[in-house]
Motif scaffolding. Sequence first.
Motif, PDB file in Angstrom:
ATOM      1  N   GLY A 154      60.004   2.020 -33.575  1.00 59.02           N
ATOM      2  CA  GLY A 154      60.937   3.113 -33.808  1.00 59.02           C
ATOM      3  C   GLY A 154      60.479   4.063 -34.910  1.00 59.02           C
ATOM      4  O   GLY A 154      61.062   5.139 -35.086  1.00 59.02           O
ATOM      5  N   ILE A 155      59.439   3.687 -35.639  1.00 59.29           N
ATOM      6  CA  ILE A 155      58.895   4.543 -36.702  1.00 59.29           C
ATOM      7  C   ILE A 155      57.840   5.461 -36.106  1.00 59.29           C
ATOM      8  O   ILE A 155      56.910   5.003 -35.454  1.00 59.29           O
ATOM      9  CB  ILE A 155      58.273   3.689 -37.829  1.00 59.29           C
ATOM     10  N   GLY A 156      57.986   6.742 -36.308  1.00 56.45           N
ATOM     11  CA  GLY A 156      57.009   7.699 -35.782  1.00 56.45           C
ATOM     12  C   GLY A 156      55.827   7.803 -36.721  1.00 56.45           C
ATOM     13  O   GLY A 156      55.755   8.725 -37.537  1.00 56.45           O
ATOM     14  N   GLY A 157      54.889   6.862 -36.605  1.00 62.93           N
ATOM     15  CA  GLY A 157      53.779   6.899 -37.541  1.00 62.93           C
ATOM     16  C   GLY A 157      52.547   6.205 -37.040  1.00 62.93           C
ATOM     17  O   GLY A 157      52.549   5.507 -36.024  1.00 62.93           O
ATOM     18  N   TRP A 158      51.446   6.429 -37.787  1.00 59.24           N
ATOM     19  CA  TRP A 158      50.175   5.727 -37.601  1.00 59.24           C
ATOM     20  C   TRP A 158      49.921   4.881 -38.839  1.00 59.24           C
ATOM     21  O   TRP A 158      50.431   5.172 -39.925  1.00 59.24           O
ATOM     22  CB  TRP A 158      48.990   6.699 -37.453  1.00 59.24           C
ATOM     23  N   VAL A 159      49.086   3.873 -38.698  1.00 61.09           N
ATOM     24  CA  VAL A 159      48.624   3.123 -39.852  1.00 61.09           C
ATOM     25  C   VAL A 159      47.104   3.229 -39.894  1.00 61.09           C
ATOM     26  O   VAL A 159      46.431   3.082 -38.876  1.00 61.09           O
ATOM     27  CB  VAL A 159      49.098   1.647 -39.826  1.00 61.09           C
ATOM     28  N   MET A 160      46.571   3.563 -41.069  1.00 54.52           N
ATOM     29  CA  MET A 160      45.130   3.735 -41.259  1.00 54.52           C
ATOM     30  C   MET A 160      44.630   2.551 -42.083  1.00 54.52           C
ATOM     31  O   MET A 160      45.013   2.372 -43.247  1.00 54.52           O
ATOM     32  CB  MET A 160      44.864   5.060 -41.978  1.00 54.52           C
ATOM     33  N   VAL A 161      43.778   1.708 -41.469  1.00 54.85           N
ATOM     34  CA  VAL A 161      43.391   0.440 -42.069  1.00 54.85           C
ATOM     35  C   VAL A 161      41.870   0.359 -42.201  1.00 54.85           C
ATOM     36  O   VAL A 161      41.158   0.389 -41.188  1.00 54.85           O
ATOM     37  CB  VAL A 161      43.885  -0.749 -41.216  1.00 54.85           C
ATOM     38  N   ASP A 205      33.049  -1.469 -43.327  1.00 58.39           N
ATOM     39  CA  ASP A 205      32.534  -1.782 -41.997  1.00 58.39           C
ATOM     40  C   ASP A 205      33.117  -0.847 -40.953  1.00 58.39           C
ATOM     41  O   ASP A 205      32.589  -0.746 -39.835  1.00 58.39           O
ATOM     42  CB  ASP A 205      32.873  -3.226 -41.614  1.00 58.39           C
ATOM     43  N   GLY A 206      34.216  -0.190 -41.299  1.00 53.84           N
ATOM     44  CA  GLY A 206      34.814   0.750 -40.361  1.00 53.84           C
ATOM     45  C   GLY A 206      36.224   1.111 -40.771  1.00 53.84           C
ATOM     46  O   GLY A 206      36.702   0.754 -41.857  1.00 53.84           O
ATOM     47  N   LEU A 207      36.907   1.822 -39.870  1.00 50.10           N
ATOM     48  CA  LEU A 207      38.262   2.293 -40.131  1.00 50.10           C
ATOM     49  C   LEU A 207      39.048   2.227 -38.824  1.00 50.10           C
ATOM     50  O   LEU A 207      38.560   2.646 -37.772  1.00 50.10           O
ATOM     51  CB  LEU A 207      38.245   3.729 -40.664  1.00 50.10           C
ATOM     52  N   ILE A 208      40.288   1.711 -38.901  1.00 47.41           N
ATOM     53  CA  ILE A 208      41.174   1.632 -37.747  1.00 47.41           C
ATOM     54  C   ILE A 208      42.324   2.608 -37.955  1.00 47.41           C
ATOM     55  O   ILE A 208      42.955   2.623 -39.015  1.00 47.41           O
ATOM     56  CB  ILE A 208      41.758   0.221 -37.582  1.00 47.41           C
ATOM     57  N   ILE A 209      42.590   3.419 -36.952  1.00 48.02           N
ATOM     58  CA  ILE A 209      43.791   4.255 -36.942  1.00 48.02           C
ATOM     59  C   ILE A 209      44.637   3.729 -35.782  1.00 48.02           C
ATOM     60  O   ILE A 209      44.252   3.852 -34.616  1.00 48.02           O
ATOM     61  CB  ILE A 209      43.452   5.739 -36.745  1.00 48.02           C
ATOM     62  N   ALA A 210      45.768   3.117 -36.102  1.00 48.22           N
ATOM     63  CA  ALA A 210      46.562   2.419 -35.091  1.00 48.22           C
ATOM     64  C   ALA A 210      47.959   3.008 -34.983  1.00 48.22           C
ATOM     65  O   ALA A 210      48.544   3.470 -35.969  1.00 48.22           O
ATOM     66  CB  ALA A 210      46.655   0.929 -35.420  1.00 48.22           C
ATOM     67  N   SER A 211      48.487   2.955 -33.778  1.00 46.01           N
ATOM     68  CA  SER A 211      49.884   3.298 -33.540  1.00 46.01           C
ATOM     69  C   SER A 211      50.760   2.099 -33.892  1.00 46.01           C
ATOM     70  O   SER A 211      50.268   1.022 -34.220  1.00 46.01           O
ATOM     71  CB  SER A 211      50.075   3.668 -32.069  1.00 46.01           C
ATOM     72  N   SER A 212      52.066   2.280 -33.769  1.00 45.15           N
ATOM     73  CA  SER A 212      52.951   1.130 -33.978  1.00 45.15           C
ATOM     74  C   SER A 212      52.666   0.047 -32.943  1.00 45.15           C
ATOM     75  O   SER A 212      52.687  -1.149 -33.258  1.00 45.15           O
ATOM     76  CB  SER A 212      54.413   1.569 -33.912  1.00 45.15           C
ATOM     77  N   THR A 213      52.350   0.452 -31.710  1.00 43.55           N
ATOM     78  CA  THR A 213      52.000  -0.527 -30.673  1.00 43.55           C
ATOM     79  C   THR A 213      50.747  -1.290 -31.077  1.00 43.55           C
ATOM     80  O   THR A 213      50.665  -2.516 -30.921  1.00 43.55           O
ATOM     81  CB  THR A 213      51.776   0.174 -29.322  1.00 43.55           C
ATOM     82  N   GLY A 214      49.752  -0.579 -31.603  1.00 43.42           N
ATOM     83  CA  GLY A 214      48.491  -1.199 -32.005  1.00 43.42           C
ATOM     84  C   GLY A 214      48.545  -1.907 -33.338  1.00 43.42           C
ATOM     85  O   GLY A 214      47.575  -2.577 -33.721  1.00 43.42           O
ATOM     86  N   SER A 215      49.672  -1.806 -34.055  1.00 44.26           N
ATOM     87  CA  SER A 215      49.746  -2.474 -35.366  1.00 44.26           C
ATOM     88  C   SER A 215      49.745  -3.992 -35.233  1.00 44.26           C
ATOM     89  O   SER A 215      49.500  -4.697 -36.210  1.00 44.26           O
ATOM     90  CB  SER A 215      50.989  -2.006 -36.136  1.00 44.26           C
ATOM     91  N   THR A 216      50.004  -4.514 -34.021  1.00 43.10           N
ATOM     92  CA  THR A 216      49.950  -5.968 -33.813  1.00 43.10           C
ATOM     93  C   THR A 216      48.601  -6.407 -33.255  1.00 43.10           C
ATOM     94  O   THR A 216      48.434  -7.590 -32.918  1.00 43.10           O
ATOM     95  CB  THR A 216      51.057  -6.407 -32.835  1.00 43.10           C
ATOM     96  N   ALA A 217      47.641  -5.487 -33.164  1.00 43.64           N
ATOM     97  CA  ALA A 217      46.341  -5.804 -32.578  1.00 43.64           C
ATOM     98  C   ALA A 217      45.276  -5.888 -33.679  1.00 43.64           C
ATOM     99  O   ALA A 217      45.443  -6.598 -34.668  1.00 43.64           O
ATOM    100  CB  ALA A 217      45.997  -4.767 -31.507  1.00 43.64           C
ATOM    101  N   TYR A 218      44.171  -5.150 -33.520  1.00 40.79           N
ATOM    102  CA  TYR A 218      43.048  -5.226 -34.459  1.00 40.79           C
ATOM    103  C   TYR A 218      43.487  -4.888 -35.881  1.00 40.79           C
ATOM    104  O   TYR A 218      43.036  -5.500 -36.852  1.00 40.79           O
ATOM    105  CB  TYR A 218      41.957  -4.270 -33.975  1.00 40.79           C
ATOM    106  N   ALA A 219      44.388  -3.924 -36.032  1.00 41.31           N
ATOM    107  CA  ALA A 219      44.832  -3.520 -37.368  1.00 41.31           C
ATOM    108  C   ALA A 219      45.478  -4.679 -38.120  1.00 41.31           C
ATOM    109  O   ALA A 219      45.303  -4.820 -39.334  1.00 41.31           O
ATOM    110  CB  ALA A 219      45.812  -2.349 -37.262  1.00 41.31           C
TER     111      ALA A 219
END
Length: 305
Positions: free
Chosen positions: A217-224, A192-206
Amino acid sequence: MPSNAPSRPAVSRQRLPLRFAHVVIVGKYHAPGSRKAVDEIAHFLQDEGCVVSLEEQTALNTGLTNFPALSVAAIGAQCDLALVVGGDGTMLGIGRQLARHGVPLVGINQGRLGFITDIAFEDYRDSLRAILHGNFEEDSRALMAASVWRDGRCVFEATALNDVVVNRGGVASMIELRVEVDGHFVANQRADGLIIASSTGSTAYALSAGGPLLHPGIGGWVMVPIAPHTLSNRPVVLPYTCEIAVEIVSGRDASANFDMQSLTSLLHGDRIVVRKSEHALRLLHPSGWSYFDTLRKKLHWNEGG
């Protein structure tokens, strides 16, 4: 009989020096009670010795005229601190704009969750007083620089603090996406789609889509992936030094949005490119703040028996 004891000198009640002398207030101006809250906090700041201004849309929509109204550019040039009175959406909107100016932000929560507007309204006096005098924790949050490319041309650009989301339209069918990281092919994904989220956004739609919580503190993205056709297609954590490219292979009415606030329609062959922005958001928290305290409170951990 007169006393020979020396008279006591008058006690000086000198104010402690302010770390932040000029403070601007950004309000969630369409919410019930916001005018009263903004006005109350503005007078509190004045009593603490601050010069107080209002962000121009906040001033316009609350009707408060006894404080100077400043544009975002003027805030960046003149203000030492931005005080956001509202929810995380209010913080996202102004945070993206002020990050390039390096102005730190403090959030007073008048929304629902408040992951990044973390001071409860009823606690603002003690928390703000301490922060104004330099007693705080500083937290830097990475932003995403996103762009949409069509036939070799950039047709859309946006900055996101939470996430970049590519998803299907209203039709009940999946889209197919080709995903690359740093130019290396990862997979063609039907979902249905793909989310690329920051650490801040990891508590949102992702998080709602099954992604992990990513410590800021982790310098990363999460791809969901969102509802992937292949169930082995799982979330992936990536360093934020990488560049992610998502190409629309097939599907109808695909779109991309950036912090759920900017939207553009996509065509087959369009590429959405996400990389780390050169700017970061400076968040200030009360002294002793902990990310885990926020998670425990907002996600209702340790409740029930």
